[in-house]
Design an enzyme around this catalytic site. Structure first.
Site, PDB file in Angstrom:
ATOM      1  N   GLY A 131       1.308  -2.723  -6.295  1.00  0.00           N
ATOM      2  CA  GLY A 131       1.308  -1.432  -5.605  1.00  0.00           C
ATOM      3  C   GLY A 131      -0.030  -0.741  -5.796  1.00  0.00           C
ATOM      4  O   GLY A 131      -1.020  -1.050  -5.128  1.00  0.00           O
ATOM      5  N   GLY A 132      -0.087   0.181  -6.749  1.00  0.00           N
ATOM      6  CA  GLY A 132      -1.277   1.015  -6.969  1.00  0.00           C
ATOM      7  C   GLY A 132      -2.587   0.246  -7.006  1.00  0.00           C
ATOM      8  O   GLY A 132      -3.577   0.640  -6.372  1.00  0.00           O
ATOM      9  N   HIS A 183      13.096  -2.671  -1.417  1.00  0.00           N
ATOM     10  CA  HIS A 183      12.250  -2.127  -2.493  1.00  0.00           C
ATOM     11  C   HIS A 183      13.009  -1.000  -3.189  1.00  0.00           C
ATOM     12  O   HIS A 183      13.739  -0.245  -2.534  1.00  0.00           O
ATOM     13  CB  HIS A 183      10.933  -1.621  -1.902  1.00  0.00           C
ATOM     14  CG  HIS A 183       9.921  -1.300  -2.962  1.00  0.00           C
ATOM     15  ND1 HIS A 183       9.984  -0.154  -3.708  1.00  0.00           N
ATOM     16  CD2 HIS A 183       8.863  -2.006  -3.439  1.00  0.00           C
ATOM     17  CE1 HIS A 183       8.989  -0.149  -4.587  1.00  0.00           C
ATOM     18  NE2 HIS A 183       8.296  -1.270  -4.441  1.00  0.00           N
ATOM     19  N   TRP A 225       0.821  -1.216   0.000  1.00  0.00           N
ATOM     20  CA  TRP A 225       0.000   0.000   0.000  1.00  0.00           C
ATOM     21  C   TRP A 225       0.858   1.270   0.000  1.00  0.00           C
ATOM     22  O   TRP A 225       0.342   2.364  -0.103  1.00  0.00           O
ATOM     23  CB  TRP A 225      -0.943   0.005   1.209  1.00  0.00           C
ATOM     24  CG  TRP A 225      -1.939  -1.123   1.209  1.00  0.00           C
ATOM     25  CD1 TRP A 225      -2.068  -2.106   0.243  1.00  0.00           C
ATOM     26  CD2 TRP A 225      -2.944  -1.407   2.192  1.00  0.00           C
ATOM     27  NE1 TRP A 225      -3.088  -2.963   0.585  1.00  0.00           N
ATOM     28  CE2 TRP A 225      -3.642  -2.561   1.777  1.00  0.00           C
ATOM     29  CE3 TRP A 225      -3.321  -0.793   3.390  1.00  0.00           C
ATOM     30  CZ2 TRP A 225      -4.696  -3.109   2.522  1.00  0.00           C
ATOM     31  CZ3 TRP A 225      -4.359  -1.339   4.138  1.00  0.00           C
ATOM     32  CH2 TRP A 225      -5.040  -2.476   3.697  1.00  0.00           C
ATOM     33  N   GLU A 258      11.340  -6.778  -9.636  1.00  0.00           N
ATOM     34  CA  GLU A 258      10.624  -5.533  -9.906  1.00  0.00           C
ATOM     35  C   GLU A 258      11.461  -4.601 -10.759  1.00  0.00           C
ATOM     36  O   GLU A 258      12.269  -3.833 -10.221  1.00  0.00           O
ATOM     37  CB  GLU A 258      10.336  -4.826  -8.591  1.00  0.00           C
ATOM     38  CG  GLU A 258       9.746  -5.760  -7.566  1.00  0.00           C
ATOM     39  CD  GLU A 258       8.802  -5.032  -6.667  1.00  0.00           C
ATOM     40  OE1 GLU A 258       7.778  -5.609  -6.384  1.00  0.00           O
ATOM     41  OE2 GLU A 258       9.091  -3.881  -6.313  1.00  0.00           O
TER      42      GLU A 258
HETATM   43  P1  PGA Z   1       2.947  -0.620  -8.840  1.00  0.00           P
HETATM   44  O1  PGA Z   1       4.002  -0.870  -7.688  1.00  0.00           O
HETATM   45  O2  PGA Z   1       2.108  -1.873  -8.921  1.00  0.00           O
HETATM   46  O3  PGA Z   1       2.163   0.567  -8.392  1.00  0.00           O
HETATM   47  O4  PGA Z   1       3.711  -0.408 -10.092  1.00  0.00           O
HETATM   48  C1  PGA Z   1       4.705  -2.072  -7.678  1.00  0.00           C
HETATM   49  C2  PGA Z   1       5.828  -2.057  -6.717  1.00  0.00           C
HETATM   50  O5  PGA Z   1       6.162  -1.068  -6.101  1.00  0.00           O
HETATM   51  O6  PGA Z   1       6.437  -3.082  -6.572  1.00  0.00           O
END
Ligand code: PGA
Length: 268
Positions: A248-249, A95, A10, A176
């Site tokens: 994420g989003g 991250h 989040w 990622e």
């Molecule tokens: P996102 O974020 O889905 O908003 O691109 C992913 C992440 O931070 O790993």
């Protein structure tokens, strides 16, 4: 077979009321979702959400977005593994937003890996390259080995430094690509394609196999993160090497997130 894992990160979003509604909706849907779900709210909502998830189905739990490696001390603003123990089951480490905005080094992240494992927290270790890697025609369109080694594989090797075989099988790796992570708006979503992510994850798994053996590598869950939504999850989840997603989003909307989990759970 590795059970799909969907992590909702989040980030620095939600009020307590939003967080409660979101977690409640996901808890209520979890029983019908054939995936493991980890919700990673901001630190301050972990305790209230632990109450929301009390008596929740066993496939939904909490994770923290970060932590320090020290047990306690004069470290203003930091959270220790001892504080998370018993509240969070997982912790996201390394991250790219921590690496970029808070200058976290590979060594610092490695210290956190050890602290998490020593405190029974499952690390979700994030690795990823900054720029899309060139594809090598001789390698069937996979990213070139040199590029992979210089960034992604290097980050993983450093994170695993000193981690034992027994500890290694528990960890989750999240691939990622930094260029694919959304900047907070739907328009900025730019996910990698499934084949590209699968090729990188295959190499990450080989790195684990070289260090710990094929049996451990086959047990470690490696997920993809970067602009995953209900309309893109299928691109990733059917790839043989990809065991789920870090979202994420799209994890901030209950309907969208549940839809992602439902599709991921439907994987053959
Ligand atoms: P996102 O974020 O889905 O908003 O691109 C992913 C992440 O931070 O790993």
């Amino acid at each position: 077979m590795r059970r799909p894992l969907i992590v909702g990160n989040w980030k620095m979003n939600t009020s307590l009321a939003d967080a409660t509604v979101l977690a409640t909706s996901i808890r209520n849907a979890a029983e019908d979702l054939d995936v493991e779900i980890v919700l990673c709210p901001p630190f301050v909502w972990l305790i209230p959400l632990a109450e929301v998830l009390d008596n929740a189905p066993p496939n939904v739990c909490l994770g923290a977005q970060n932590m320090h490696f020290a047990d306690k001390g004069p470290l203003t603003g930091e959270i220790s593994p001892l504080m998370l123990k018993g509240i969070a089951k997982y912790v996201i480490l390394g991250h790219s937003e921590r690496r970029i905005h808070f200058s976290e080094s590979d060594e610092f992240i490695n210290d956190k890996m050890h602290a998490a494992l020593n405190n029974n927290l499952i690390p979700i270790i994030c690795v990823g390259e900054h720029k899309k890697m060139p594809l090598d025609k001789r390698e069937r369109g996979r990213p070139t080995k040199t590029e992979l080694r210089s960034d992604v594989l290097n980050q993983l090797s450093k994170a695993l430094d000193g981690v034992s075989r027994n500890q290694a099988e528990k960890i989750v790796i999240s691939y990622e690509p930094v260029w694919a992570i959304s900047k907070g708006t739907v328009q900025s979503r730019n996910s990698a394609d499934g084949a590209y992510a699968n090729a990188v994850i295959e190499r990450l798994r080989q790195t684990v196999a070289r260090k710990y053996g094929e049996d451990i590598a086959q047990r470690v869950r490696i997920i993809y993160g970067g602009s995953v939504s209900a309309s893109t999850i299928n691109e990733f989840i059917y790839q043989p090497e990809i065991d789920g997603a870090l979202v994420g989003g799209a994890s901030l909307q209950a309907k969208e997130f549940i839809n992602i989990c439902r599709q991921a759970g439907g994987r053959e």
